[in-house]
Scaffold this active site. Structure first.
Site, PDB file in Angstrom:
ATOM      1  N   CYS A   1     -30.126 -20.926  30.419  1.00 42.34           N
ATOM      2  CA  CYS A   1     -29.284 -20.637  31.789  1.00 42.34           C
ATOM      3  C   CYS A   1     -29.811 -21.839  32.628  1.00 42.34           C
ATOM      4  O   CYS A   1     -30.540 -21.977  32.983  1.00 42.34           O
ATOM      5  CB  CYS A   1     -29.219 -19.356  32.478  1.00 42.34           C
ATOM      6  SG  CYS A   1     -28.406 -18.090  31.710  1.00 42.34           S
TER       7      CYS A   1
ATOM      8  N   GLY B   1     -10.537 -36.006  24.314  1.00 46.77           N
ATOM      9  CA  GLY B   1      -9.581 -35.958  25.181  1.00 46.77           C
ATOM     10  C   GLY B   1      -9.970 -36.282  26.587  1.00 46.77           C
ATOM     11  O   GLY B   1     -11.061 -35.934  26.962  1.00 46.77           O
TER      12      GLY B   1
ATOM     13  N   ASN C   1      -7.218 -25.917  20.526  1.00 55.47           N
ATOM     14  CA  ASN C   1      -7.333 -27.111  19.858  1.00 55.47           C
ATOM     15  C   ASN C   1      -6.321 -27.171  18.653  1.00 55.47           C
ATOM     16  O   ASN C   1      -6.698 -26.361  17.708  1.00 55.47           O
ATOM     17  CB  ASN C   1      -8.842 -27.562  19.538  1.00 55.47           C
ATOM     18  CG  ASN C   1      -9.022 -28.566  18.651  1.00 55.47           C
ATOM     19  OD1 ASN C   1      -9.932 -28.828  17.960  1.00 55.47           O
ATOM     20  ND2 ASN C   1      -8.193 -29.511  19.063  1.00 55.47           N
ATOM     21  N   GLY C   2      -5.505 -28.196  18.537  1.00 55.27           N
ATOM     22  CA  GLY C   2      -4.644 -28.295  17.168  1.00 55.27           C
ATOM     23  C   GLY C   2      -3.254 -28.504  17.662  1.00 55.27           C
ATOM     24  O   GLY C   2      -3.132 -29.114  18.554  1.00 55.27           O
TER      25      GLY C   2
ATOM     26  N   TYR D   1     -13.278 -40.835  12.067  1.00 49.96           N
ATOM     27  CA  TYR D   1     -12.873 -41.596  13.652  1.00 49.96           C
ATOM     28  C   TYR D   1     -13.147 -40.550  14.847  1.00 49.96           C
ATOM     29  O   TYR D   1     -14.065 -40.933  15.597  1.00 49.96           O
ATOM     30  CB  TYR D   1     -11.393 -41.772  13.385  1.00 49.96           C
ATOM     31  CG  TYR D   1     -11.011 -42.451  14.983  1.00 49.96           C
ATOM     32  CD1 TYR D   1     -10.836 -43.894  14.926  1.00 49.96           C
ATOM     33  CD2 TYR D   1     -10.163 -41.866  15.873  1.00 49.96           C
ATOM     34  CE1 TYR D   1     -10.428 -44.571  15.874  1.00 49.96           C
ATOM     35  CE2 TYR D   1      -9.897 -42.371  17.057  1.00 49.96           C
ATOM     36  CZ  TYR D   1      -9.938 -43.772  16.993  1.00 49.96           C
ATOM     37  OH  TYR D   1      -9.445 -44.263  18.061  1.00 49.96           O
TER      38      TYR D   1
END
Length: 531
Positions: free
Chosen positions: A25, A49, A135-136, A282
């Site tokens: 923590c 992103g 995500n996707g 990539y």
């Protein structure tokens, strides 16, 4: 080359209630500081992103049991990391023992804060109150949208598959009690969804739910240490937090963390896997390990494959130059195998902001902003220029010109550590439309397969201004990653899509009646109207 963009990355943390506070923590002794780990994890996934970043947290002692913060920009911009007082104000508002996070690049939906994630579904009943990140990309999201609107009194505010997922989750939760059957919920969703989806979700009961689609398109890593459970799209964020045992969540399974502990269950069969090979060559951080395969070693394997095929004469004036940064591992391995130097003849300006580059219309100007060729390194040399992929070719064309004019290279032999990209991606990578792909214009059919011949590669080299061009063959990908071709999605380099919706979209894109529409829009944007 700045021509490929990923859909996004997700992260999540959960601290077991009532347990001694984990030493991981950020604030010793404060279990609510667990949420502060999320921006740190997102920083380690900034490569996935840069359009927006956000997080949502659960905290039982505040009125807003679930609270969301999200903004456009990089993680540093969204969380004001360079402004201590503003950063503290943000984090104090979203601290808690359970949290999820997201970095975004859009392949569908708008480029505004409204489409940034996580999404929150507010509700008076805690069982129906949740926030999630995704995500996707759902290849059939236009069809799903039409089906959802046909059910009755639904209204969609966004044109994005994320909103479809939110409503689908809400629909499945409507008849659940305080202990939802997450296995049943995701089993039913898997029968509806076609495509790639990794989901992290928190509920107003303080539960964390993590799901990976049955084909495992996108990577998803999990780790546990004492009372702390964490999730990330890549292994690096978890390793940098100090987790020792990191592994991948299996396709078709969910992880549920609550007061009873962490359990992992299968919600759908996974008879085949379709891991996106681009993650290794990539997108992923080079230090990551995905599905037990090292990204660095995979890229080095690509370089060895390039070396094995090299025929250009080599002398003391021959050098290998990587295009920074993702091609470096392949270039170094290629150079070592060939016995020639690998040198940094291109310097990347890492401090030019995304907005500044995108505000420049001319591709050559963008190349000059991003890369500085060094004539001290390349002048008079035979340069083997190694790149990870070529999509539209416009940036590469400008870069080759810069290397010849400003770098004063004697020869430029372009080597691509990837086969030709001949088909779009419908599972979360922005590969534009088929007509815009550089290699598609030079591909020809060999039976029922599209191929790019050596003669075609010679023509491509001339168009790019290079002395020669060589791509890797398709079969080199599986060898480099050490995964069988039956476990990889290679649709963008073969045209063979692993799902029904993907195959349908490709047929739409290739059909002469929809070619004009496809040239202006991605196939999934016209699928409902044309299929």
């Amino acid at each position: 080359m700045g021509e490929l963009h990923h859909e996004c990355g997700v992260a999540a943390v959960f601290h077991a209630p009532g347990a001694a506070v984990s030493p991981m923590c950020p604030i010793p002794g404060d279990v609510n500081s667990v949420a502060r780990l999320v921006p740190r994890m997102l920083l380690d996934m900034q490569n996935r992103g840069q359009l927006a970043a956000g997080m949502a947290s659960y905290r039982p002692d505040r009125n807003a049991l679930i609270k969301v913060h999200k903004e456009l920009g990089t993680v540093a911009e969204a969380f004001r990391l360079n402004h201590k007082s503003e950063f503290e104000a943000i984090l104090s508002g979203v601290d808690g023992p359970v949290a999820i996070g997201h970095v975004r690049y859009a392949t569908c939906g708008g480029d505004d804060r409204y489409n940034a994630q996580p999404f929150e579904r507010d509700h008076g009943r805690r069982t129906k109150w949740f926030a999630f990140a995704f995500n996707g990309q759902l290849a059939n999201y236009k069809t799903l949208k039409e089906e959802l609107l046909s059910k009755g009194d639904y209204h969609l505010k966004r044109d994005t598959d994320t909103e479809i997922i939110m409503h689908a989750l809400a629909y499945e939760l409507q008849n659940e009690d305080v202990d939802p059957d997450w296995v049943g919920i995701f089993r039913r969703l898997s029968e509806w969804f076609d495509g790639a989806y990794n989901i992290v979700l928190i509920t107003a009961h303080g539960e964390l739910v993590v799901a990976r689609d049955p084909l495992g398109f996108r990577p998803l890593c999990i780790a546990e240490s004492g009372p702390l459970f964490a999730v990330a799209s890549e292994s690096v964020p978890l390793a940098n937090l100090g987790f020792q045992k990191i592994h991948s969540l299996e396709p078709g399974t969910i992880a549920v963390a609550n007061a009873e502990g962490v359990r992992i269950e299968r919600y759908a069969p996974s008879p085949k896997q379709s891991h996106c090979f681009f993650e290794w060559i990539y997108f992923a951080n080079v230090a990551s390990t995905l599905d037990d395969r090292s990204v660095y070693l995979s890229r080095a394997g690509l370089g060895k494959e390039l070396a094995r095929l090299e025929t250009v004469p080599r002398d003391e004036g021959t050098i290998v130059v990587p295009v920074p940064d993702t091609a470096k591992a392949a270039a170094d391995a290629m150079a070592f195998a060939l016995g020639v130097p690998s040198v940094e003849g291109l310097m990347r300006n890492r401090y030019v902001g995304r907005t500044f580059i995108e505000g420049t219309a001319d591709r050559a100007a963008k190349a000059r902003l991003k890369y500085t060729p060094l004539p001290e390194v390349m002048a008079g040399k035979r340069v083997l220029l190694v790149e990870d992929s070529i999509v539209r070719s416009t940036t590469m064309r400008a870069l080759v010109r810069e290397i010849r004019d400003r770098g004063r290279a004697r020869e430029i032999h372009l080597r691509v550590a990837c086969p030709p990209i001949i088909a779009p991606c419908y599972y979360g990578i922005d590969m534009s439309t088929r007509d815009e792909l550089f290699a598609t214009r030079f591909a020809e059919y060999d039976g029922d397969r599209l191929i790019v011949t050596e003669e075609a590669q010679d023509l491509m080299a001339k168009e790019l201004g290079a002395d020669s061009l060589r791509y890797l063959p398709v079969d080199s990908i599986a060898r480099s990653i050490s995964l069988g071709p039956d476990r990889l999605c290679r649709a963008c380099i073969t045209g063979d899509y692993p799902t029904e919706a993907g195959r349908d979209l490709y047929q739409i894109e290739c059909h002469p009646d929809t070619a004009a529409a496809s040239a202006r829009k991605r196939a999934y944007e016209t699928a409902v109207a044309t299929s």
